[in-house]
Enzyme design. Structure first.
Site, PDB file in Angstrom:
ATOM      1  N   GLU A 144       0.817  -1.220   0.000  1.00 37.26           N
ATOM      2  CA  GLU A 144       0.000   0.000   0.000  1.00 37.26           C
ATOM      3  C   GLU A 144       0.847   1.266   0.000  1.00 37.26           C
ATOM      4  O   GLU A 144       0.798   2.079   0.928  1.00 37.26           O
ATOM      5  CB  GLU A 144      -0.950   0.002   1.209  1.00 37.26           C
ATOM      6  CG  GLU A 144      -2.007  -1.078   1.127  1.00 37.26           C
ATOM      7  CD  GLU A 144      -2.884  -1.167   2.375  1.00 37.26           C
ATOM      8  OE1 GLU A 144      -2.567  -0.487   3.366  1.00 37.26           O
ATOM      9  OE2 GLU A 144      -3.871  -1.908   2.368  1.00 37.26           O
ATOM     10  N   GLU A 315      -6.738  -7.454  -0.984  1.00 36.98           N
ATOM     11  CA  GLU A 315      -7.314  -7.490   0.368  1.00 36.98           C
ATOM     12  C   GLU A 315      -8.794  -7.137   0.233  1.00 36.98           C
ATOM     13  O   GLU A 315      -9.127  -6.046  -0.217  1.00 36.98           O
ATOM     14  CB  GLU A 315      -6.627  -6.489   1.309  1.00 36.98           C
ATOM     15  CG  GLU A 315      -5.133  -6.717   1.472  1.00 36.98           C
ATOM     16  CD  GLU A 315      -4.470  -5.735   2.461  1.00 36.98           C
ATOM     17  OE1 GLU A 315      -5.213  -4.984   3.136  1.00 36.98           O
ATOM     18  OE2 GLU A 315      -3.232  -5.714   2.524  1.00 36.98           O
ATOM     19  N   MET A 365      -8.931  -5.425  16.077  1.00 37.59           N
ATOM     20  CA  MET A 365     -10.384  -5.306  15.898  1.00 37.59           C
ATOM     21  C   MET A 365     -10.767  -5.449  14.420  1.00 37.59           C
ATOM     22  O   MET A 365     -11.895  -5.122  14.038  1.00 37.59           O
ATOM     23  CB  MET A 365     -10.879  -3.973  16.455  1.00 37.59           C
ATOM     24  CG  MET A 365     -10.628  -3.773  17.938  1.00 37.59           C
ATOM     25  SD  MET A 365     -11.466  -4.994  18.984  1.00 37.59           S
ATOM     26  CE  MET A 365     -13.127  -4.285  19.036  1.00 37.59           C
TER      27      MET A 365
HETATM   28 ZN   LIG Z   1      -4.070  -3.189   4.369  1.00 37.83          ZN
END
Ligand SMILES: [Zn+2]
Ligand SMILES: [Zn+2]
Ligand SMILES: [Zn+2]
Lengths: 633, 633, 633
Positions: A144, A315, A365
């Site tokens: 990223e 992803e 989380m």
């Molecule tokens: Zn990521």
């Protein structure tokens, strides 16, 4: 090529005793791909120069033994703590001059040569060791790029590299002074070493200065990435990908894409709706557990272009995430819908992030396919369903679109530098146009701004293009079809100046933008036929045909044959009318869709996606909330 | 013990010729206590090592001569200018690394050893000189720890102390790496000197890292305070207090409280409503000149617990203050109401801040009992009335409450570090529950999270507790009564990880939180019986009885006998229903009160406080605006 | 003196071959003045000590040859890049301690002596060369002092100069400690070198400290400016001006004005409405393309006072600008209306900014009289019309106003330092009163706070004056007319303390402010006769006549004969009533005007300006949108 599923996995997070069971469950679920390695530098090279590959060898072997293919990531987004001892000045500095330090990730400046050398070393070591490994079937560089706004660095390393970049480009300070108009406020330089980075100025810096800095910073990402692809290709025949993000424009993805085989992106529909899509409250409320109905599709089409046809989801959001302002639970079915929508737009693979929710550290989380206690989470069953459905479907196949939309990273930099009005954004203008096209049920191809051939398209849109490139200018001239340009298209020179003759300066269309106004969101410019211009309007001096007129008598759309120039940012009503007419003129069939329902044709099927929290009707078919419907064409 | 009144006084601000008259007027007003000294370091020690006690001797003598008792404050909140010459690095650094400099107050880093030594010296000198002084009847350490967000410092002194603290706690970097999950993003450390403070990271730091930093910072306040109490106790038998603030949670007040004899707090109802209570506009408007009807009571009950029964108001707002965004004039009567409310909650003393409005420096717009021209201000007469009323009332006496509410500072740190949704706050969740209890007319005891005995309570609430301590777990197991836990209760390990088995993991209650969602304020989760969950909801996998159900079919409250788990943040309607049922089940009488009217029972009396700007009716009695009504029980 | 037009021109931006044609067109348009030079330092002194005047000689000659008069600007707002090599520490530092660097403009600290010496050198060189040039008919010092918030610098140069300033003023640290009340939080200093600048403190610094820093910073601008005027006057008989900005109060313009011959200001009605006027949304919407109907007039009247009668518009907005949040296109006619309004308020000259829109650098989106392609822009024709109309009109002539309004820069600093409520602003309070007067059709004179003679005025208003000066106190005492003072008037001593006896302490008016409250905007204090106090109210103890009463029984306006004290910030309704009565009492004729219509009398004419986007009716005359109407008196 078969459509495939995958998952992101971090063997280093789990006891080695668990690996085989995990791999067996992945295979049983119907997954093909497992991405690993991209944050594990501290385990690969625990101390400088000392490598530990044994655990990674075994992890790859275990996955391969279960028939899984590995996507191996280079770990350069997370340099270990020791790196800072070796290169204390490798950190990026933020706009205020503060170091962006160790303790999370992406704490490096793209321009730091010492860090680049360390990256080359670890990538070489990995490529040498795994380049021929039969289970390593693809690579990912870094992770990223630009995430957490990490492209721009105001470090000494960046300053020095920027000066060199400028020296290469301009050859003399005088040439640079002229190009930038530095005479304006006595900003002239006499030496390369005079030139600083465009931060910490009293008021806004010269936009030409900033524009070159943005180009430079993008080039730094490109060369940083190329450093890795060059090394990997020497040792491995496997294709190389990078995982891009949503609504991230800090660097030119087409330029990095040129060095990669596959574009992939990380699709977090709920996170993105919460943290970056500037939609009205009622829209955010309606789609709070589904995501914006067009945001994913836009990026699918964009990254299909960046990957020259080959693209993945690296992803895929599987459940609630941890990082957005609010993190709702997706409506049951969305983890399936998102995957199918990606496949309908031509994805080769969809990998869920991540296999098992990590109970520790920053992303504890963030949901996975498994809960922290290894029981299946909500998305597990949905992924399983997709895997079963995929088995019966044909190969990857993308239908030819009739409509093309130009997207240009540099234009986003340009209008970020000089919005001229607080509510103007290139990215959201293009996305707004894209939404208008999707509401009409159209397949859209996104094209880069140096596209040289438009012959496949009946309708081409190029809103907000900073500068028209020579190839695109020629392609437009040769184009047999409708083109709608504007607002702001071709309104600057490459040097970030207003061109004379005045823009848009389109061959064959006599029109000049003689004045522009940016407007607060509550100041519409009504059009004679209904709807309004919002945020932005231009006043044209034109002999071209006035096709749309504002109520105040100024032209809103001027046309010369099939070439149109749009003098503002149309609202939904005006946009739909304009697009509808253009499609009708070109014989492009439109299919106006109800709110939240979207359609996409592949080479063989027509898909419908219901983003609504309620059932939708279409062509006599009732589609449940989060439902996907397909028919053969 | 008799209930008493007092005032804060600064003899160093006034000509010595005025002291006797001031003291005489204080005594005539009916005051018992005068707090002095806490900002006077530059007068006590004008140059390093040279003390001037003469003026303070005379001031104490003058007050004592008029029968007043002195609370003597240590001046460590305001080190003089010369301190910086001796310890240039004693300043705290803010999160951006900027020094928090001289020129106001609290400009010190708790971890600076040189500054601690200077504090020990001045406190020793004071304690030696005044420890046996018959007029010095109590001490105050420092002033408002944490005020102006001064607990967290990112200085070198703090970094070094934090490393030592970690070394003590974990013994090896490897143990720390495992505890924090540092493998996650290659964040592993090989040496204590690798570890930095958790600021200036590119994206969020590891929550375990921040949690330990917060614990460390709280411990630093505790040891800084203990340094002073240890010294004072050597020389003085008088009780020692510290004056806490409202809605301040940066350090564990129970931990400092353990070293003190009395908890006191500075109660500024209008300032706090203006600057820190996140209430809707209509609520802020209604109570603009009275303050929130529950905020003071909440802190009274909290600090009663912190003081193990002994507590004071050290500073009571007397009129408009200077520091809030807006500073209205209290409704006539409020300075009396606030005092009586404190006494009803068990206060031993209420001291108004301050005697005379200082016409100079930072707080010149802060009202006192006297105006700057020494004429009585509004609160003077109200204090006088309280003094007269007190004379006829019995001693301090607190009724035993049937309801206990757990409050835990560390849980506030935890959810500040990881709110998971922008609108989640532990403090305001607990306060919201407290308000629900108060609207039912209940006396509430607040208890710390390591409470080992709950046998006195019929109803115990423990919302949002990060980790259940072992004593509390045992107390809950042994508890003969109703307990309502959740949301988020026991959802993390001590190391800030998600526990497996999944939370809440309560013995005897089969329920697992398998997924959570944080929600924007405009996205309610409707409950079947009415009302909603807001901000936060959890999805439970449970065999326990579902006592409340969301409309979407997920449990909202699950129960096993008298143990309940609440799977979200209930709105007022749902909260009232749940509390009402719990009270009914336990035979706790409730008395639903009209808006803005509040009730509190002492051992002997029932008090009613009308926070409304209009009269209120209750049980046939009409209570005027700002009125206090009491009846013997 | 004839009213004249002019323009701002940058010969250095254009090829020399274009100069003559530009000059010819300017002359043909009817312009008198051309301002040049103010940003051209890098062309005047390309390397340190080497001057190039040849181009400027020719530029001035070319303009002069066409009958144009030159206003020559000193270039000290834009030091060239080489200046930083000579004086690396000449940059101002912002409040956080960050340098405000090179790359735009105004990157200097007023206190840097090295930079001052460089300024003296370049100004001397210019004055020597052009002081007797027949075409140089006026001078401008620097450009827009304070623009981009550049008055306050937290540099070492500023700190050192501030210490000297304080030493001069107080003579001993003890005197300073007493004056500031430094005992308050142990803030006492023992040496000048102890004193820092009032930034980076933990909480707010001592207001007396900040007030002196603000006075010092203002004095630095004054002496910086005087350095230049002293030099110019040695060599040139031409008048000297500076171009001020709108709503800029960082330095005392009356003080700089004392060293100048002409006050001028840069009037950007649409930019200012967008970026600095705190008006409600419907007001901003109605006037989005015209500007606030009173903002220009207020500054005209203010700068007429600053220039002791002589004032210009040095930069007049001609079309959309580039720098406001939103930049709309002015309604056709506004470029004419704005000019005429300036003349009606007594302007000697109105210069449009700028001649030709520069297609490069920071202001490329700022309109000019010409478009970048040299064709006339919208304002060109409007300027032409004004030129034609001027020819037929009499000389500059200002009518004597009956109403005076005091404006005091130091009071703005005072209430910025201590607003006591977020919505209190001195500047906007005075502007609010001004608007109330203008809605009644009144001519207003603005006067400085040391005005010693009020005999020309029937009505004097002095809201919010921090301290009443001795001359003004005497003038008020001698005044035969109505005076309305308050709120907050005379409420502080010179040292920023509350005076005892309490304010306002006006001879002849028995009233004391015993308590104040600041209020959120949604908390009005209703008055018995209608309307409200907003934002701010004072509670008075008074024997003076109560002329206006709040519904809660406190006085709102108290009066003793013709002297009135206003105990709050009146809303429009209350303000109009109060002003109306005062005018009636003094026999001042009022003429309540419809929304957006404004009137101004000169010595010979009555002018009406329609700021509305729709026609307005007045006295039987219909005035079109953006229309100007005049009748002889
Ligand atoms: Zn990521
Ligand atoms: Zn206090
Ligand atoms: Zn300007």
């Amino acid at each position: 090529m078969k459509r495939t599923l995958g998952v992101c996995y971090y063997p280093e997070h789990w006891p080695e005793t668990q690996w085989a069971e995990d791999a067996a469950r992945m295979a049983a679920l119907g997954l093909t791909w497992v991405r690993i390695g991209e944050f594990a530098w501290s385990r690969m090279e625990p101390t400088p120069g000392t490598y530990d590959w044994a655990w990674l060898d075994r992890a790859i072997q275990t996955l391969g033994d279960h028939g899984l293919k590995v996507v191996l990531g280079t770990p350069t987004a997370t340099p270990p703590r020791w790196m800072l001892d070796r290169h204390p000045d490798m950190l990026a500095l933020d706009k205020d001059g503060k170091p962006r330090g160790f303790g999370s990730r992406r704490h490096y400046c793209f321009s730091h040569l010492g860090y680049r050398a360390e990256c080359a070393k670890i990538v070489s070591a990995m490529a040498e060791r795994y380049g021929k490994n039969p289970h390593v079937a693809a690579w990912q560089t870094d992770n990223e790029y630009a995430c957490h706004a990490t492209t721009l660095s105001y470090s000494n390393a960046a300053k020095s590299a920027f000066r060199n970049w400028l020296a290469q480009k301009y050859q003399s300070p005088d040439a640079l002074n002229r190009a930038w108009g530095n005479v304006f406020w006595s900003m002239e330089y006499s030496d390369w070493s005079d030139i600083g980075l465009p931060n910490l100025t009293v008021t806004e810096p010269n936009p030409s200065h900033v524009m070159d800095f943005r180009r430079f910073a993008s080039d730094e990402v490109v060369s940083f990435n190329r450093l890795q692809t060059d090394i990997i290709r020497k040792h491995s025949p496997a294709p190389i990908a990078h995982n891009y993000m949503g609504a991230v424009t800090e660097f030119d993805h087409f330029a990095t894409g040129a060095d990669l085989d596959i574009a992939s992106w990380d699709s977090y529909p709920l996170g993105f709706l919460s943290d970056r899509i500037p939609a009205p409250a009622d829209h955010k409320l309606r789609f709070v557990r589904q995501g914006d109905p067009d945001f994913q599709a836009f990026h699918h089409d964009l990254y299909r272009a960046v990957g020259r046809g080959r693209w993945w989801i690296m992803e895929q959001q599987p459940g609630p995430v941890n990082w957005a302002p609010y993190n709702p639970d997706p409506l049951p079915g969305m983890a399936r819908l998102w995957a199918w929508e990606a496949f309908a737009h031509g994805a080769e693979a969809v990998c869920y992030f991540r296999w098992r929710q990590a109970p520790f550290a920053q992303e504890q989380m963030h949901a996975g396919l498994l809960r922290p206690d290894s029981a299946p989470a909500q998305a597990f069953g949905e992924a399983e369903q997709v895997a079963r459905e995929l088995a019966k479907m044909p190969d990857v196949g993308t239908a030819q679109a009739h409509v093309a939309l130009i997207f240009d990273y540099a234009s986003d930099w340009a209008w970020e530098i000089q919005p001229q009005g607080r509510s103007f954004s290139y990215f959201w203008l293009v996305f707004h146009i894209y939404k208008g096209l999707r509401r009409l049920g159209l397949n859209v191809d996104i094209l880069p701004s140096d596209t040289a051939d438009l012959s496949a398209y009946k309708l081409v849109l190029a809103p907000g293009l900073f500068t028209l490139s020579e190839p695109l200018k020629a392609a437009l001239a040769a184009h047999q079809g409708t083109a709608i340009l504007g607002p702001r298209t071709n309104s600057k020179t490459e040097n970030f100046a207003i061109p004379v003759p005045l823009p848009p300066n389109l061959p064959g269309l006599d029109a000049k933008v003689i004045r522009v106004e940016s407007l607060p969101p509550d100041v519409p410019v009504p059009l004679a036929e209904g709807g309004n211009l919002l945020h932005w309007r231009e006043k044209l001096e034109a002999t071209a045909t006035v096709t749309e007129m504002a109520e105040d008598g100024w032209p809103a759309l001027v046309s010369s044959g099939r070439l149109h120039y749009l003098a503002g940012w149309p609202d939904d009503q005006a946009l739909t009318r304009i697009l509808h007419r253009a499609c009708a003129a070109e014989g492009v069939e439109t299919d106006p869709l109800p709110e939240g329902l979207r359609r996409r044709d592949t080479a063989t099927h027509r898909f419908l996606f219901n983003y609504n929290p309620v059932p939708a009707e279409w062509g006599g078919v009732a589609i449940p909330p989060a439902g996907v419907h397909w028919t053969e064409l």
